[in-house]
Design a protein around this motif. Structure first.
Motif, PDB file in Angstrom:
ATOM      1  N   THR A   1       0.819  -1.259  -0.023  1.00  0.00           N
ATOM      2  CA  THR A   1      -0.027   0.117   0.192  1.00  0.00           C
ATOM      3  C   THR A   1       0.715   1.259   0.117  1.00  0.00           C
ATOM      4  O   THR A   1       0.698   2.358  -0.674  1.00  0.00           O
ATOM      5  N   ARG A   2       2.040   1.465   0.930  1.00  0.00           N
ATOM      6  CA  ARG A   2       2.983   2.319   0.931  1.00  0.00           C
ATOM      7  C   ARG A   2       3.531   2.502  -0.736  1.00  0.00           C
ATOM      8  O   ARG A   2       3.584   3.727  -1.106  1.00  0.00           O
ATOM      9  N   LEU A   3       4.059   1.594  -1.037  1.00  0.00           N
ATOM     10  CA  LEU A   3       4.678   1.753  -2.535  1.00  0.00           C
ATOM     11  C   LEU A   3       3.708   2.132  -3.575  1.00  0.00           C
ATOM     12  O   LEU A   3       4.095   3.024  -4.378  1.00  0.00           O
ATOM     13  N   TRP A   4       2.286   1.579  -3.432  1.00  0.00           N
ATOM     14  CA  TRP A   4       1.373   2.069  -4.322  1.00  0.00           C
ATOM     15  C   TRP A   4       1.188   3.600  -3.939  1.00  0.00           C
ATOM     16  O   TRP A   4       1.108   4.414  -5.249  1.00  0.00           O
ATOM     17  N   GLN A   5       1.044   4.003  -2.799  1.00  0.00           N
ATOM     18  CA  GLN A   5       0.653   5.510  -2.692  1.00  0.00           C
ATOM     19  C   GLN A   5       1.877   6.278  -3.435  1.00  0.00           C
ATOM     20  O   GLN A   5       1.635   7.408  -3.843  1.00  0.00           O
ATOM     21  N   GLN A   6       3.199   5.873  -3.059  1.00  0.00           N
ATOM     22  CA  GLN A   6       4.091   6.614  -3.534  1.00  0.00           C
ATOM     23  C   GLN A   6       4.455   6.706  -4.930  1.00  0.00           C
ATOM     24  O   GLN A   6       4.633   7.540  -5.508  1.00  0.00           O
ATOM     25  N   ALA A   7       3.766   5.487  -5.633  1.00  0.00           N
ATOM     26  CA  ALA A   7       4.128   5.465  -7.004  1.00  0.00           C
ATOM     27  C   ALA A   7       3.064   6.391  -7.823  1.00  0.00           C
ATOM     28  O   ALA A   7       3.329   7.173  -8.433  1.00  0.00           O
ATOM     29  N   TYR A   8       1.931   6.477  -7.172  1.00  0.00           N
ATOM     30  CA  TYR A   8       0.823   7.303  -7.579  1.00  0.00           C
ATOM     31  C   TYR A   8       0.860   8.756  -7.468  1.00  0.00           C
ATOM     32  O   TYR A   8       0.924   9.368  -8.443  1.00  0.00           O
ATOM     33  N   THR A   9       1.584   8.869  -6.237  1.00  0.00           N
ATOM     34  CA  THR A   9       1.702  10.527  -6.111  1.00  0.00           C
ATOM     35  C   THR A   9       3.074  10.920  -6.824  1.00  0.00           C
ATOM     36  O   THR A   9       2.751  12.033  -7.539  1.00  0.00           O
ATOM     37  N   THR A  10       3.904  10.132  -6.969  1.00  0.00           N
ATOM     38  CA  THR A  10       5.191  10.623  -7.758  1.00  0.00           C
ATOM     39  C   THR A  10       4.788  10.601  -9.412  1.00  0.00           C
ATOM     40  O   THR A  10       5.129  11.666  -9.957  1.00  0.00           O
ATOM     41  N   ALA A  11       3.961   9.856  -9.771  1.00  0.00           N
ATOM     42  CA  ALA A  11       3.449   9.640 -11.095  1.00  0.00           C
ATOM     43  C   ALA A  11       2.328  11.136 -11.427  1.00  0.00           C
ATOM     44  O   ALA A  11       2.650  11.807 -12.418  1.00  0.00           O
ATOM     45  N   PHE A  12       1.628  11.248 -10.538  1.00  0.00           N
ATOM     46  CA  PHE A  12       0.792  12.228 -10.584  1.00  0.00           C
ATOM     47  C   PHE A  12       1.272  13.737 -10.653  1.00  0.00           C
ATOM     48  O   PHE A  12       1.127  14.562 -11.501  1.00  0.00           O
ATOM     49  N   ARG A  13       2.367  13.694  -9.749  1.00  0.00           N
ATOM     50  CA  ARG A  13       3.025  15.002  -9.539  1.00  0.00           C
ATOM     51  C   ARG A  13       3.808  15.307 -10.942  1.00  0.00           C
ATOM     52  O   ARG A  13       3.937  16.473 -11.336  1.00  0.00           O
ATOM     53  N   ALA A  14       4.564  14.291 -11.298  1.00  0.00           N
ATOM     54  CA  ALA A  14       5.490  14.473 -12.475  1.00  0.00           C
ATOM     55  C   ALA A  14       4.560  14.796 -13.650  1.00  0.00           C
ATOM     56  O   ALA A  14       4.934  15.693 -14.569  1.00  0.00           O
ATOM     57  N   GLY A  15       3.514  14.123 -13.843  1.00  0.00           N
ATOM     58  CA  GLY A  15       2.471  14.594 -15.152  1.00  0.00           C
ATOM     59  C   GLY A  15       1.969  15.861 -15.003  1.00  0.00           C
ATOM     60  O   GLY A  15       1.839  16.546 -15.878  1.00  0.00           O
ATOM     61  N   ALA A  16       1.558  16.359 -13.687  1.00  0.00           N
ATOM     62  CA  ALA A  16       1.090  17.678 -13.438  1.00  0.00           C
ATOM     63  C   ALA A  16       2.072  18.672 -13.943  1.00  0.00           C
ATOM     64  O   ALA A  16       1.895  19.663 -14.582  1.00  0.00           O
TER      65      ALA A  16
END
Length: 122
Positions: A63-78
């Protein structure tokens, strides 16, 4: 829908008029919110590391890795989107280059790694 770019928010035939409108607003001293909020200065900030592969287990670590991956990808895409939109608003090459830098970085990520659609279909 035309095949030529851009075709999001403004069409190619409207682009120069749109940019002139934005320049006129800025020259009048009325800094529109769209330029104030969406013209980040390219600083060459460090690109985030590719997210780690998420183990196939349902536990706190996954769950921690998923949250980290989601946040990283979202912020980079933004970030990529903001620089691309800044280029659309201004036509300034510095924004296009920074958008391309972020997009090429994102495109280099392993689709079967931390951003695998099996883990995150958003």
């Amino acid at each position: 829908m035309p095949r030529s770019h851009p075709r999001l928010l403004v069409l190619a035939g409207e682009l120069e008029g749109f940019r002139a409108f934005v320049r006129e607003l800025a020259a009048s001293g009325a800094e529109p919110r769209i330029t104030r909020d969406l013209l980040p200065e390219p600083t060459g900030e460090a690109l985030p590391p590719e997210p780690q592969r998420i183990p196939p287990k349902n536990n706190a670590e996954a769950t921690r890795l998923w949250q980290q991956a989601y946040t990283t990808a979202f912020r980079a895409g933004a970030r990529a989107q903001r620089f691309a939109f800044a280029w659309l608003l201004t036509g300034e090459v510095k924004y296009a280059r920074e958008a391309a830098r972020w997009l090429l970085h994102l495109a280099s990520w392993d689709l079967k790694g931390g951003i695998d659609i099996a883990h995150n279909d958003e």
